[in-house]
Design a protein around this motif. Structure first.
Motif, PDB file in Angstrom:
ATOM      1  N   ASP A  50       5.811   0.556   2.626  1.00 28.24           N
ATOM      2  CA  ASP A  50       4.696   1.170   1.893  1.00 28.24           C
ATOM      3  C   ASP A  50       4.229   0.325   0.717  1.00 28.24           C
ATOM      4  OD1 ASP A  50       4.549   3.428   3.490  1.00 28.24           O
ATOM      5  OD2 ASP A  50       6.018   4.540   2.305  1.00 28.24           O
ATOM      6  N   LEU A 107       0.609   0.432  -1.174  1.00 27.45           N
ATOM      7  CA  LEU A 107       0.564   1.018  -2.520  1.00 27.45           C
ATOM      8  C   LEU A 107      -0.023   0.031  -3.520  1.00 27.45           C
ATOM      9  CD1 LEU A 107       4.051   2.770  -2.486  1.00 27.45           C
ATOM     10  CD2 LEU A 107       1.870   3.937  -2.852  1.00 27.45           C
ATOM     11  N   VAL A 122       7.739   4.824  -7.042  1.00 26.64           N
ATOM     12  CA  VAL A 122       6.292   4.592  -6.990  1.00 26.64           C
ATOM     13  C   VAL A 122       5.681   4.610  -8.381  1.00 26.64           C
ATOM     14  CG1 VAL A 122       4.112   5.442  -6.062  1.00 26.64           C
ATOM     15  CG2 VAL A 122       6.185   5.608  -4.689  1.00 26.64           C
ATOM     16  N   GLU A 128       3.324   1.714  -9.921  1.00 28.13           N
ATOM     17  CA  GLU A 128       1.994   2.021 -10.454  1.00 28.13           C
ATOM     18  C   GLU A 128       1.822   1.460 -11.857  1.00 28.13           C
ATOM     19  OE1 GLU A 128      -0.792   5.992 -11.305  1.00 28.13           O
ATOM     20  OE2 GLU A 128       1.338   6.198 -10.838  1.00 28.13           O
TER      21      GLU A 128
END
Length: 465
Positions: A319, A323, A359, A363
């Protein structure tokens, strides 16, 4: 039951087939010519067609071809009184599933109909399974291409329309908030409110009044009545984040809400009823909390109706590139910077990182990189990873590391975080001379929490001297 279309220009035969197939439990539609049959096919859901090959106007062979153009999956059984082998072969080449030569027995027709419907059912089931296996589940603002996250989203899609209570598990930063919102947005409660309650952010002495509201005069400063979060979420969804931090007294009231959907405001006597769906989330091991006696067993089982565990980012590295692209696009749009993407070297650096913050950490790093970058591509120099993470509670991993000189160490390649933590616990026991109470203090754990971890590791809990 399946629906059958019978096309036959001979009235007695048409009626005979209709009566006998209806007696078998099938729903039947009839037509005396191909044109009427095609109109029925367009208006009704037909599972099987039985047609004569000799029809007025458009003949049976042309009708067969028209049926296949409309829906190639519908099985067609053809009947013919002029049953040369050539006629039957021509019909089969045109797409007929089987044929019956007139005169035939009704038992023969029933047997062929049953067989073709069974085959059709199996084909449809296989097609549905292939579509489900090949499908990519997608939800707004959720980037999930890895197999593990696709499993999570498949579960979300199945349970979202229900009223079942959901317990989301996973480390901090994995996206439990996003999954909770997806559950709400794909439920029949989507037009109702989504009320999030961070159980950790609210002081313990205020949590009960925040959840259930209070009446005027319930406590000093309560100059007017105020509805709680559960009242405000009526006909919608309540998201209880960090449910493991709810104190014991409030757990009792939560249990009642989950069981009966009713409660009283603080200082009130009137019982209030609400229609809410509860989604809870935790980054703790609630089973360990059960062992320690800090979380009620009955509440745990009320919450854990449908558990959904969200894997950490290090277990779904597939992912990461998606992302990264998602966050770059978002922060470029917000900042207006002319950044086109990320270099392969920087992407490789992100793929190899362990992501203790999941995540959310990714970010933040991409937002920082976009803000500080001076070029049109994010490069290695723009990616500033936090290489000295701390344990929850502020204790530095270096305090427990076994590395020479006391420098911070990360799990070696091929070693999981759980294995690494087990080694830290063993090192703490060594430094404490086997005294579990002292080792628990070194680790920042309670004595019961350490006993639970030792039991998971298969180490005996011998009595200390």
């Amino acid at each position: 039951m399946p629906t059958i279309l019978i096309v036959e220009d001979e009235p007695k035969m048409l009626r005979l087939l209709e009566l006998n197939l209806t007696e078998e439990g099938y729903t039947t539609h009839t037509a005396s010519n191909a044109e009427t049959g095609l109109n029925t096919l367009r208006q009704e859901k037909i599972d099987l067609v039985v047609t004569d090959l000799k029809l007025p106007g458009m003949d049976g062979l042309e009708f067969l071809q028209a049926v296949k153009r409309t829906d190639a999956r519908i099985p067609v059984i053809v009947m013919t009184a002029y049953g040369t082998v050539e006629t039957a072969v021509e019909a089969m080449k045109a797409g007929a599933s089987d044929y019956v030569l007139k005169p035939f027995s009704l038992e023969e027709m029933k047997l062929i109909v049953r067989k073709e419907l069974d085959v059709h059912s199996l084909r449809e089931e296989n097609r549905s399974l292939r579509e489900a296996l090949g499908r990519r589940y997608e939800f707004k603002n959720i980037v999930a291409r890895s197999p593990k996250m696709q499993e999570v989203l498949a579960t979300v899609e199945r349970v979202a329309p229900t009223n079942s209570t959901i317990l989301l598990g996973g480390e901090s930063g994995v996206g439990k908030d996003m999954i909770a919102r997806a559950l709400h947005q794909h439920s029949h409660r989507v037009s109702g409110p989504f009320v999030k309650i961070n159980c950790t952010a609210i002081p313990e002495n205020l949590l009960e009044s925040e959840l259930f509201g209070y009446e005027k005069g319930a406590f000093t400063g309560a100059v007017s009545s105020k509805p709680g979060k559960f009242e405000l979420a009526d006909k919608g969804t309540v998201f209880l984040d960090e449910i493991g931090d709810v104190p014991g007294t409030t757990q009792v009231k939560l249990l009642r809400v989950l069981q009966d959907r009713e409660f009283e405001r603080l200082g009130g006597t009137k019982t209030l009823k609400v229609d809410v769906r509860v989604v809870a989330a935790t980054n703790q091991d609630l089973r360990a909390a059960l062992e320690q006696g800090t979380f009620r067993e009955d509440l745990y089982y009320r919450l854990n109706v449908v558990p959904i565990n969200i894997p950490p980012l290090r277990e779904r590295k597939a992912d990461v590139p998606y992302l990264v692209d998602h966050f770059i696009e978002r922060f470029v749009r917000e900042s207006g910077k002319p950044i086109k993407g990320i270099t392969p070297a920087a992407q490789k650096m992100l793929m190899e990182f362990h992501w203790p913050g999941n995540v959310r950490e990714l970010e933040n790093i991409i937002e920082r990189a976009v803000a500080l970058s001076a070029g049109d591509m994010l490069d290695v120099a723009d990616i500033r990873l936090d290489l000295s993470p701390s344990r929850p509670g502020g204790a530095d991993i270096a305090a427990f590391t076994m590395s020479p000189g006391g420098t911070t160490a990360f799990p070696p390649p091929g070693v999981t975080l759980e294995q690494y933590e087990d080694e830290i616990i063993k090192e703490a026991l060594r430094r404490a001379g086997g005294n579990k109470s002292q080792a628990a203090r070194l680790l920042g754990l309670s004595r019961n929490a350490l006993r639970y971890r030792l039991a998971k590791m298969g180490l005996p809990d011998e009595n200390e001297s």
